[in-house]
Design an enzyme around this catalytic site. Structure first.
Site, PDB file in Angstrom:
ATOM      1  N   ASN A   9       0.805  -1.000   0.122  1.00 54.10           N
ATOM      2  CA  ASN A   9       0.100   0.065   0.058  1.00 54.10           C
ATOM      3  C   ASN A   9       0.856   1.191  -0.066  1.00 54.10           C
ATOM      4  O   ASN A   9       1.569   1.361   1.043  1.00 54.10           O
ATOM      5  CB  ASN A   9      -1.011   0.000   1.498  1.00 54.10           C
ATOM      6  CG  ASN A   9      -1.626   1.298   1.458  1.00 54.10           C
ATOM      7  OD1 ASN A   9      -1.682   1.991   0.500  1.00 54.10           O
ATOM      8  ND2 ASN A   9      -2.058   1.351   2.675  1.00 54.10           N
ATOM      9  N   LYS A  11       0.188   4.367  -0.333  1.00 52.94           N
ATOM     10  CA  LYS A  11      -0.520   5.403   0.347  1.00 52.94           C
ATOM     11  C   LYS A  11      -0.523   6.726  -0.505  1.00 52.94           C
ATOM     12  O   LYS A  11      -0.368   6.301  -1.607  1.00 52.94           O
ATOM     13  CB  LYS A  11       0.036   5.637   1.763  1.00 52.94           C
ATOM     14  CG  LYS A  11      -0.153   4.302   2.535  1.00 52.94           C
ATOM     15  CD  LYS A  11       0.115   4.601   4.139  1.00 52.94           C
ATOM     16  CE  LYS A  11       0.356   3.446   4.831  1.00 52.94           C
ATOM     17  NZ  LYS A  11       0.248   3.406   6.253  1.00 52.94           N
ATOM     18  N   HIS A  96      -9.422   0.838   5.173  1.00 53.37           N
ATOM     19  CA  HIS A  96      -8.192   0.938   5.579  1.00 53.37           C
ATOM     20  C   HIS A  96      -8.275   1.989   6.687  1.00 53.37           C
ATOM     21  O   HIS A  96      -9.036   2.963   6.683  1.00 53.37           O
ATOM     22  CB  HIS A  96      -7.113   1.687   4.574  1.00 53.37           C
ATOM     23  CG  HIS A  96      -5.819   1.728   5.138  1.00 53.37           C
ATOM     24  ND1 HIS A  96      -5.339   2.609   5.818  1.00 53.37           N
ATOM     25  CD2 HIS A  96      -4.762   0.738   4.869  1.00 53.37           C
ATOM     26  CE1 HIS A  96      -4.000   2.466   6.348  1.00 53.37           C
ATOM     27  NE2 HIS A  96      -3.507   1.365   5.686  1.00 53.37           N
ATOM     28  N   GLU A  98      -6.623   4.726   7.845  1.00 54.22           N
ATOM     29  CA  GLU A  98      -6.599   5.836   7.853  1.00 54.22           C
ATOM     30  C   GLU A  98      -7.958   6.423   7.024  1.00 54.22           C
ATOM     31  O   GLU A  98      -8.260   7.434   7.165  1.00 54.22           O
ATOM     32  CB  GLU A  98      -5.207   6.095   6.714  1.00 54.22           C
ATOM     33  CG  GLU A  98      -3.959   5.906   7.548  1.00 54.22           C
ATOM     34  CD  GLU A  98      -2.706   5.254   6.505  1.00 54.22           C
ATOM     35  OE1 GLU A  98      -2.821   5.313   5.407  1.00 54.22           O
ATOM     36  OE2 GLU A  98      -2.027   4.772   7.470  1.00 54.22           O
ATOM     37  N   GLU A 168      -5.238  -5.284  10.574  1.00 59.70           N
ATOM     38  CA  GLU A 168      -4.074  -4.104  10.681  1.00 59.70           C
ATOM     39  C   GLU A 168      -4.433  -3.430  11.968  1.00 59.70           C
ATOM     40  O   GLU A 168      -5.302  -2.543  12.046  1.00 59.70           O
ATOM     41  CB  GLU A 168      -4.221  -3.183   9.577  1.00 59.70           C
ATOM     42  CG  GLU A 168      -3.880  -3.678   8.031  1.00 59.70           C
ATOM     43  CD  GLU A 168      -3.399  -2.761   7.232  1.00 59.70           C
ATOM     44  OE1 GLU A 168      -2.292  -3.109   6.930  1.00 59.70           O
ATOM     45  OE2 GLU A 168      -4.010  -1.961   7.028  1.00 59.70           O
ATOM     46  N   GLY A 174       2.550   2.131  10.512  1.00 62.16           N
ATOM     47  CA  GLY A 174       3.359   3.310  10.462  1.00 62.16           C
ATOM     48  C   GLY A 174       4.220   3.750  11.733  1.00 62.16           C
ATOM     49  O   GLY A 174       4.649   5.009  11.708  1.00 62.16           O
ATOM     50  N   SER A 214       3.526  -2.279  10.254  1.00 62.95           N
ATOM     51  CA  SER A 214       4.927  -2.346  10.402  1.00 62.95           C
ATOM     52  C   SER A 214       5.676  -3.497   9.978  1.00 62.95           C
ATOM     53  O   SER A 214       6.740  -4.054  10.876  1.00 62.95           O
ATOM     54  CB  SER A 214       5.416  -1.887  11.782  1.00 62.95           C
ATOM     55  OG  SER A 214       5.090  -0.544  12.035  1.00 62.95           O
ATOM     56  N   GLY A 235       3.033  -1.108   4.178  1.00 61.56           N
ATOM     57  CA  GLY A 235       2.763   0.239   3.928  1.00 61.56           C
ATOM     58  C   GLY A 235       4.191   0.616   3.460  1.00 61.56           C
ATOM     59  O   GLY A 235       4.781   0.598   2.581  1.00 61.56           O
ATOM     60  N   GLY A 236       4.868   1.163   4.603  1.00 60.79           N
ATOM     61  CA  GLY A 236       6.212   1.947   4.362  1.00 60.79           C
ATOM     62  C   GLY A 236       7.247   1.077   3.552  1.00 60.79           C
ATOM     63  O   GLY A 236       7.845   1.543   2.760  1.00 60.79           O
TER      64      GLY A 236
HETATM   65  C1  PEP Z   1      -0.508  -0.076   5.804  1.00 68.09           C
HETATM   66  O1  PEP Z   1      -0.923   1.210   5.509  1.00 68.09           O
HETATM   67  O2  PEP Z   1      -1.759  -0.787   5.466  1.00 68.09           O
HETATM   68  C2  PEP Z   1       0.448  -0.367   6.829  1.00 68.09           C
HETATM   69  C3  PEP Z   1       0.416  -1.623   7.338  1.00 68.09           C
HETATM   70  O3  PEP Z   1       1.324   0.591   7.119  1.00 68.09           O
HETATM   71  P1  PEP Z   1       3.004   0.189   7.561  1.00 68.09           P
HETATM   72  O4  PEP Z   1       3.508  -1.219   6.929  1.00 68.09           O
HETATM   73  O5  PEP Z   1       3.925   1.289   7.288  1.00 68.09           O
HETATM   74  O6  PEP Z   1       2.371  -0.090   9.161  1.00 68.09           O
END
Ligand code: PEP
Length: 257
Positions: A9, A11, A96, A98, A168, A174, A214, A235-236
């Protein structure tokens, strides 16, 4: 045996040049490999088409990070399921955290989007997860149950073949704080039990449940090795080949075992 999904993702990150370079780098990474896991990338809307072209015939699929439930019309700023399909997407992330917490999306709206995505032929990746205060108050399972019941209202067993669940925990997104493999496994097992009681055990055993929060090269193996963890939503660490590559490799390694 459930086929694993490693999903990225992006983002609201990358630009046209870096997004297409990342997509090409991933395509190169998987080229010549037997892809025994599904690999999905979800770039920002403006770059979907370029990323779709960059991944080419590598086997990597492309998805939206959101969609609207109406097919067309006066919905300024929204993107329909048909539009995503038109440019080669096969999946969409929905609910999600966010979008739930920053953009205030409720279960009812997420449910409409989920049903529209399914009806339009997309794979809906329904994200669920608790806030830190909900976990600390001992409400994790109640929150997950409510998000599952709300998001999947009126979704039939047959339609569930197009649904993937992503667990999640919001406190792990994040933040660098990952759920321990035991915490992830416990939540995933709970979600699978929820599916078994709402549908059937057979259906619950076939639905893929991804972990997100993460995920990094250093923790991917252990998380993906849990019996009820069927992949990762990243994500990251999905923003570079150096980090996302080893997570894909971990999925490939585990799927061989
Ligand atoms: C996400 O955005 O779905 C996510 C899990 O982000 P991160 O891996 O950065 O925690």
């Amino acid at each position: 045996m459930r086929r694993m999904i490693i999903a990225g993702n992006w983002k609201m990150n990358t630009d046209l040049a870096s997004g297409t370079a990342l997509a090409s780098g991933l395509a190169e990474l998987v080229s010549g490999k037997e892809l025994s896991v599904d690999v999905l990338v979800c770039p920002p809307f403006p770059y979907l088409q370029a990323v779709r072209q960059a991944v080419g015939e590598s086997g990597i699929s492309v998805g939206g990070q959101n969609c609207y439930f109406e097919p067309s019309g006066a919905f300024t700023g929204e993107v329909s399921v048909g539009m995503l399909q038109d440019i080669g997407c096969d999946s969409v992330l929905l609910g999600h955290s966010e979008r739930r917490h920053i953009l205030k999306e409720c279960n009812g709206l997420i449910n409409k989007k989920t049903k529209a995505a399914i009806a339009g032929g997309l794979r809906a990746v329904l994200c669920v997860g608790e806030l830190l205060e909900e976990r600390e108050a001992g409400n994790t399972e109640a929150v997950l149950d409510e998000q599952m019941a709300g998001g999947l209202e009126d979704v039939s067993a047959e339609q569930m073949t197009q649904v993937v669940i992503a667990y999640e925990p919001v406190w792990a997104i994040g933040t660098g704080k990952t759920a321990s493999p035991e915490q992830a496994e416990q939540a995933h097992a709970h979600l699978r039990n929820w599916l078994a009681s709402r549908y059937t055990q057979e259906l619950a055993d076939s639905v893929r449940i991804l972990y997100g929060g993460s995920v990094k090269p250093g923790n991917a193996m252990e998380l993906l090795g849990q019996p009820n963890v069927d992949g990762a939503l990243v994500g990251g660490a999905s923003l570079s080949v150096e980090n996302f590559g080893p997570i894909i490799e971990a999925g490939l390694e585990i799927s061989k075992a």
